[in-house]
Write a protein that holds these residues in place. Structure first.
Motif, mmCIF file in Angstrom:
data_model
loop_
_atom_site.group_PDB
_atom_site.id
_atom_site.type_symbol
_atom_site.label_atom_id
_atom_site.label_comp_id
_atom_site.label_asym_id
_atom_site.label_seq_id
_atom_site.Cartn_x
_atom_site.Cartn_y
_atom_site.Cartn_z
ATOM 1 N N UNK A 1 0.821 -1.206 0.000
ATOM 2 C CA UNK A 1 0.000 0.000 0.000
ATOM 3 C C UNK A 1 0.862 1.265 0.000
ATOM 4 N N UNK A 2 1.960 1.255 0.740
ATOM 5 C CA UNK A 2 2.788 2.455 0.895
ATOM 6 C C UNK A 2 3.824 2.590 -0.218
ATOM 7 N N UNK A 3 4.415 1.486 -0.649
ATOM 8 C CA UNK A 3 5.471 1.537 -1.668
ATOM 9 C C UNK A 3 4.953 1.334 -3.090
ATOM 10 N N UNK A 4 3.758 0.800 -3.226
ATOM 11 C CA UNK A 4 3.206 0.599 -4.560
ATOM 12 C C UNK A 4 3.588 -0.715 -5.209
ATOM 13 N N UNK A 5 4.313 -1.555 -4.498
ATOM 14 C CA UNK A 5 4.670 -2.891 -4.991
ATOM 15 C C UNK A 5 5.042 -3.744 -3.785
ATOM 16 N N UNK A 6 5.149 -5.048 -3.963
ATOM 17 C CA UNK A 6 5.531 -5.931 -2.875
ATOM 18 C C UNK A 6 6.996 -5.790 -2.526
ATOM 19 N N UNK A 7 7.423 -6.256 -1.349
ATOM 20 C CA UNK A 7 8.823 -6.099 -0.912
ATOM 21 C C UNK A 7 9.831 -6.817 -1.802
ATOM 22 N N UNK A 8 9.512 -7.990 -2.278
ATOM 23 C CA UNK A 8 10.450 -8.722 -3.134
ATOM 24 C C UNK A 8 10.530 -8.070 -4.510
ATOM 25 N N UNK A 9 9.417 -7.551 -5.002
ATOM 26 C CA UNK A 9 9.432 -6.825 -6.260
ATOM 27 C C UNK A 9 10.254 -5.532 -6.122
ATOM 28 N N UNK A 10 10.094 -4.846 -4.997
ATOM 29 C CA UNK A 10 10.886 -3.635 -4.759
ATOM 30 C C UNK A 10 12.371 -3.966 -4.792
ATOM 31 N N UNK A 11 12.747 -5.067 -4.123
ATOM 32 C CA UNK A 11 14.145 -5.482 -4.086
ATOM 33 C C UNK A 11 14.655 -5.792 -5.491
ATOM 34 N N UNK A 12 13.834 -6.479 -6.288
ATOM 35 C CA UNK A 12 14.233 -6.822 -7.655
ATOM 36 C C UNK A 12 14.438 -5.555 -8.488
ATOM 37 N N UNK A 13 13.546 -4.584 -8.342
ATOM 38 C CA UNK A 13 13.682 -3.335 -9.091
ATOM 39 C C UNK A 13 14.957 -2.588 -8.693
ATOM 40 N N UNK A 14 15.244 -2.588 -7.396
ATOM 41 C CA UNK A 14 16.439 -1.880 -6.941
ATOM 42 C C UNK A 14 17.698 -2.578 -7.423
ATOM 43 N N UNK A 15 17.696 -3.910 -7.386
ATOM 44 C CA UNK A 15 18.847 -4.648 -7.891
ATOM 45 C C UNK A 15 19.083 -4.341 -9.370
ATOM 46 N N UNK A 16 18.020 -4.281 -10.141
ATOM 47 C CA UNK A 16 18.170 -3.988 -11.564
ATOM 48 C C UNK A 16 18.643 -2.554 -11.792
ATOM 49 N N UNK A 17 18.200 -1.639 -10.954
ATOM 50 C CA UNK A 17 18.673 -0.253 -11.059
ATOM 51 C C UNK A 17 20.175 -0.187 -10.822
ATOM 52 N N UNK A 18 20.647 -0.905 -9.812
ATOM 53 C CA UNK A 18 22.083 -0.952 -9.537
ATOM 54 C C UNK A 18 22.834 -1.609 -10.686
ATOM 55 N N UNK A 19 22.233 -2.663 -11.249
ATOM 56 C CA UNK A 19 22.869 -3.365 -12.358
ATOM 57 C C UNK A 19 22.991 -2.461 -13.579
ATOM 58 N N UNK A 20 21.933 -1.741 -13.911
ATOM 59 C CA UNK A 20 21.978 -0.837 -15.063
ATOM 60 C C UNK A 20 23.062 0.214 -14.885
ATOM 61 N N UNK A 21 23.151 0.754 -13.679
ATOM 62 C CA UNK A 21 24.168 1.763 -13.412
ATOM 63 C C UNK A 21 25.569 1.190 -13.594
#
Length: 304
Positions: free
Chosen positions: A235-255
């Motif tokens: 409700x607060x982040x707009x996605x589940x915790x594991x999905x949030x983690x996956x998105x952040x990992x991919x952001x780090x990977x792209x960088x």
């Protein structure tokens, strides 16, 4: 670093354009959508901003406005006035009557951020951040705006460089402004950091992105049941915790891929994948292309 600092470091913001915008009499201009965070600091007088599909917003001297995505908008001396189309410029702009002292003045422009992860900013913030002068002059953001207004009013050596650095700091202050989450229902990292339990979870994930996090383990950090934590996080982040983690990992990977200083094996290890092959498979599934192609194309190969 805390999650917000992590995000800002990844975006590497800098001031792409800043210019004086003045006007006199009756005037109105219309701008199309452009993909860059835009800002305005009101230095003198008033004007009206209208985002596409929204009610007009009055801006007064001392107000600060940040548009993370800069949708189509109009700017005018009064609501309802006819607006002529304009293109963004990197030089001073004068609206309305060209002669005589301006009755409206602002400092406006855009911020440049790392394009590969620009969607992170848009996903974490509301479409508009408006800090009215009435918020008070004791807050850090207000003091920073006052310093910028003071610098604009002078002509000291190094003025342009000082303004650019101040504007970059202003962006960071705006992203952590308390008013963003106050009474707002916007989901994102900012709202999550305002929630003590979720802030602990976000801090833990960002501190050790390699860990094999589970919903149950994160719920224990939050001090909540698994179901209550998952529902609250979504409700607060707009996605589940594991999905949030996956998105952040991919952001780090792209960088890391765009910087080009690390092997796939090292990137995979640093963001929590067992092998370069596992990382490549996950990257291709989420981004629509293999990591190597993404790096060679400078990020433009991203599918969405």
């Amino acid at each position: 670093m805390d999650p917000l600092s992590d995000l800002i470091a990844l975006l590497r913001p800098n001031t792409a354009i800043s210019k004086p915008i003045t006007g006199r009499g009756a005037w109105g201009v219309r701008y199309a959508t452009h993909n860059a965070p835009g800002f305005t600091i009101m230095l003198k007088g008033t004007c009206w901003l209208t985002l596409e599909g929204e009610a007009p917003l009055k801006l007064d001297k001392g107000d600060f406005l940040l548009l993370p995505a800069t949708p189509a908008f109009t700017l005018s001396s009064q609501p309802g006035i006819a607006c002529e189309p304009r293109e963004p410029m990197d030089t001073p702009v004068r609206h309305g009557e060209q002669d005589g002292e301006a009755d409206f003045e602002s400092l406006g422009g855009t911020f440049q951020i790392e394009p590969a992860n620009a969607q992170l900013l848009l996903a974490l913030l509301p479409c508009m951040i408006h800090v009215p002068v009435s918020e008070g002059r004791s807050v850090r953001l207000r003091r920073m705006i006052d310093l910028i207004i003071d610098e604009c009013g002078g002509d000291e050596p190094g003025k342009d460089m000082i303004l650019q650095r101040m504007l970059e700091v202003l962006l960071v202050e705006a992203l952590r402004w308390q008013g963003i989450a106050s009474g707002a229902d916007h989901a994102g990292l900012i709202s999550g950091m305002r929630d003590p339990a979720l802030a602990r979870v976000l801090g833990a994930m960002h501190a050790d992105v390699r860990a094999n996090w589970t919903v149950a383990g994160l719920a224990r950090i939050a001090g909540q049941s698994r179901s209550a934590f998952a529902a609250r996080f979504g409700a607060v982040l707009g996605c589940g915790p594991i999905e949030y983690l996956a998105r952040w990992r991919m952001a780090l990977a792209k960088d890391a891929l765009l910087r080009g200083a690390k092997t796939l094996d090292r990137i995979a290890d640093e963001i929590g994948y067992e092998s370069a092959s596992a990382f490549s498979t996950a990257f291709r599934k989420r981004l629509g292309c293999p990591p190597g192609k993404f790096a060679r194309m400078g990020g433009v190969a991203e599918a969405g």
